[in-house]
Design an enzyme around this catalytic site. Structure first.
Site, PDB file in Angstrom:
ATOM      1  N   TYR A 198       0.784  -1.171  -0.113  1.00 22.58           N
ATOM      2  CA  TYR A 198       0.172   0.048   0.012  1.00 22.58           C
ATOM      3  C   TYR A 198       0.857   1.258  -0.014  1.00 22.58           C
ATOM      4  O   TYR A 198       2.143   1.153   0.247  1.00 22.58           O
ATOM      5  CB  TYR A 198      -0.756   0.064   1.224  1.00 22.58           C
ATOM      6  CG  TYR A 198      -0.200   0.302   2.487  1.00 22.58           C
ATOM      7  CD1 TYR A 198       0.137   1.510   2.940  1.00 22.58           C
ATOM      8  CD2 TYR A 198       0.419  -0.950   3.352  1.00 22.58           C
ATOM      9  CE1 TYR A 198       1.019   1.645   4.187  1.00 22.58           C
ATOM     10  CE2 TYR A 198       0.966  -0.634   4.382  1.00 22.58           C
ATOM     11  CZ  TYR A 198       1.396   0.517   4.830  1.00 22.58           C
ATOM     12  OH  TYR A 198       2.217   0.747   5.999  1.00 22.58           O
ATOM     13  N   PHE A 236       2.473   9.704   3.423  1.00 24.86           N
ATOM     14  CA  PHE A 236       2.725   9.738   4.780  1.00 24.86           C
ATOM     15  C   PHE A 236       3.052   8.342   5.237  1.00 24.86           C
ATOM     16  O   PHE A 236       3.689   8.033   6.493  1.00 24.86           O
ATOM     17  CB  PHE A 236       1.373  10.116   5.611  1.00 24.86           C
ATOM     18  CG  PHE A 236       0.272   9.514   5.607  1.00 24.86           C
ATOM     19  CD1 PHE A 236       0.290   8.281   6.655  1.00 24.86           C
ATOM     20  CD2 PHE A 236      -0.831   9.556   4.893  1.00 24.86           C
ATOM     21  CE1 PHE A 236      -0.942   7.530   6.533  1.00 24.86           C
ATOM     22  CE2 PHE A 236      -1.867   8.711   4.574  1.00 24.86           C
ATOM     23  CZ  PHE A 236      -2.052   7.805   5.690  1.00 24.86           C
ATOM     24  N   ASP A 237       2.933   7.369   4.220  1.00 31.86           N
ATOM     25  CA  ASP A 237       3.068   5.969   4.565  1.00 31.86           C
ATOM     26  C   ASP A 237       3.177   5.086   3.337  1.00 31.86           C
ATOM     27  O   ASP A 237       2.239   5.107   2.511  1.00 31.86           O
ATOM     28  CB  ASP A 237       2.135   5.122   5.658  1.00 31.86           C
ATOM     29  CG  ASP A 237       2.653   4.090   6.455  1.00 31.86           C
ATOM     30  OD1 ASP A 237       3.950   3.885   6.080  1.00 31.86           O
ATOM     31  OD2 ASP A 237       2.091   3.343   7.126  1.00 31.86           O
ATOM     32  N   ILE A 274      -7.229   0.755  10.808  1.00 35.20           N
ATOM     33  CA  ILE A 274      -8.145   1.774  10.913  1.00 35.20           C
ATOM     34  C   ILE A 274      -9.664   1.205  10.111  1.00 35.20           C
ATOM     35  O   ILE A 274      -9.571   0.396   9.417  1.00 35.20           O
ATOM     36  CB  ILE A 274      -7.904   3.255  10.334  1.00 35.20           C
ATOM     37  CG1 ILE A 274      -7.492   2.728   8.697  1.00 35.20           C
ATOM     38  CG2 ILE A 274      -6.659   3.927  10.995  1.00 35.20           C
ATOM     39  CD1 ILE A 274      -7.127   4.219   7.837  1.00 35.20           C
ATOM     40  N   TYR A 276      -8.052   8.285  11.544  1.00 37.59           N
ATOM     41  CA  TYR A 276      -7.204   8.741  12.905  1.00 37.59           C
ATOM     42  C   TYR A 276      -7.888   9.699  13.431  1.00 37.59           C
ATOM     43  O   TYR A 276      -7.615  10.117  14.766  1.00 37.59           O
ATOM     44  CB  TYR A 276      -5.950   9.179  12.549  1.00 37.59           C
ATOM     45  CG  TYR A 276      -5.075   7.915  12.057  1.00 37.59           C
ATOM     46  CD1 TYR A 276      -4.754   6.618  12.718  1.00 37.59           C
ATOM     47  CD2 TYR A 276      -4.651   7.792  10.740  1.00 37.59           C
ATOM     48  CE1 TYR A 276      -4.045   5.617  12.170  1.00 37.59           C
ATOM     49  CE2 TYR A 276      -3.942   6.594  10.196  1.00 37.59           C
ATOM     50  CZ  TYR A 276      -3.727   5.513  10.982  1.00 37.59           C
ATOM     51  OH  TYR A 276      -3.032   4.563  10.363  1.00 37.59           O
ATOM     52  N   PHE A 313      -5.695   6.001  -0.075  1.00 39.12           N
ATOM     53  CA  PHE A 313      -4.721   4.845  -0.051  1.00 39.12           C
ATOM     54  C   PHE A 313      -4.824   4.046  -1.391  1.00 39.12           C
ATOM     55  O   PHE A 313      -6.118   3.882  -1.808  1.00 39.12           O
ATOM     56  CB  PHE A 313      -5.005   3.803   0.933  1.00 39.12           C
ATOM     57  CG  PHE A 313      -4.698   4.060   2.484  1.00 39.12           C
ATOM     58  CD1 PHE A 313      -3.192   3.737   2.816  1.00 39.12           C
ATOM     59  CD2 PHE A 313      -5.422   4.796   3.171  1.00 39.12           C
ATOM     60  CE1 PHE A 313      -2.920   4.199   4.207  1.00 39.12           C
ATOM     61  CE2 PHE A 313      -5.259   5.065   4.195  1.00 39.12           C
ATOM     62  CZ  PHE A 313      -3.716   4.881   5.155  1.00 39.12           C
TER      63      PHE A 313
END
Length: 189
Positions: free
Chosen positions: A71, A85-86, A105, A131, A148
């Site tokens: 991802y 961010f990831d 999440i 979040y 995502f």
């Protein structure tokens, strides 16, 4: 999303349309933009938006099934993709998750349902399903909408359940398990 770089959709009059793209990448890019447009045209984003980019093969994942996922996550900023961010795309380790376990999440739990091995999907997740007001220190600001792109690399279906006559039956029409399972429980294919 259809095989051979086709996409089909219904318009507001329920008329069916098909578009053929030059390449799989062009079809995926178009599908991502459709998902972003749906988000931007929604007066209030109160649930997960998702758009399949490629369907994959086999049985769709349900609650209790385990997935291994590659991802990338972006912040949704200025009506489009912001900063990453990831991501685990260029890393050796895939994310393992069991749908319904509550370890990721809520937007992922919802957005991953029905995905198949090899499938790719675009998810836009509102803050309440991500979040929320707390965010993630140093990575995700409070009240952030997240985007995502996820790809299911491996699926482990919940294979057995007890039938009404006490016999063990397959919970879905899945092939028999391999006689020599891998140590991690995922099938080799």
């Amino acid at each position: 999303v259809q095989p051979n770089n086709y996409s089909t959709f219904y318009d507001d009059q329920r008329q069916n349309w098909s578009i053929m793209f030059e390449s799989e990448k062009a079809a995926m890019d178009f599908s991502k933009q459709v998902c972003i447009a749906k988000c931007n045209s929604s007066p209030v984003l109160d649930s997960v938006l998702y758009q399949d980019l490629s369907l994959g093969e086999g049985q769709g994942a349900e609650g209790g099934d385990s997935l291994e996922i590659a991802y990338t996550g972006w912040l949704f900023q200025n009506n489009g993709l912001g900063q990453v961010f990831d991501s685990n795309v260029n890393k050796d380790k895939l994310l393992r998750l069991k749908l319904g376990s509550g370890r990721v999440i809520k937007g992922w739990e919802e957005g991953m349902m029905g995905m198949k091995k090899g499938g790719r999907r675009y998810l836009i997740i509102p803050p309440a399903w991500a979040y929320g007001a707390q965010g993630v220190a140093g990575r995700v600001p409070p009240d952030s909408t997240l985007v995502f792109e996820v790809e299911v690399r491996r699926v482990k279906l919940v294979k057995e359940c007890s039938g009404s006559d006490g016999q063990s039956v397959s919970s879905r029409d899945s092939p028999a398990p391999s006689p020599v399972p891998n140590s991690d429980g995922f099938s080799a294919d």
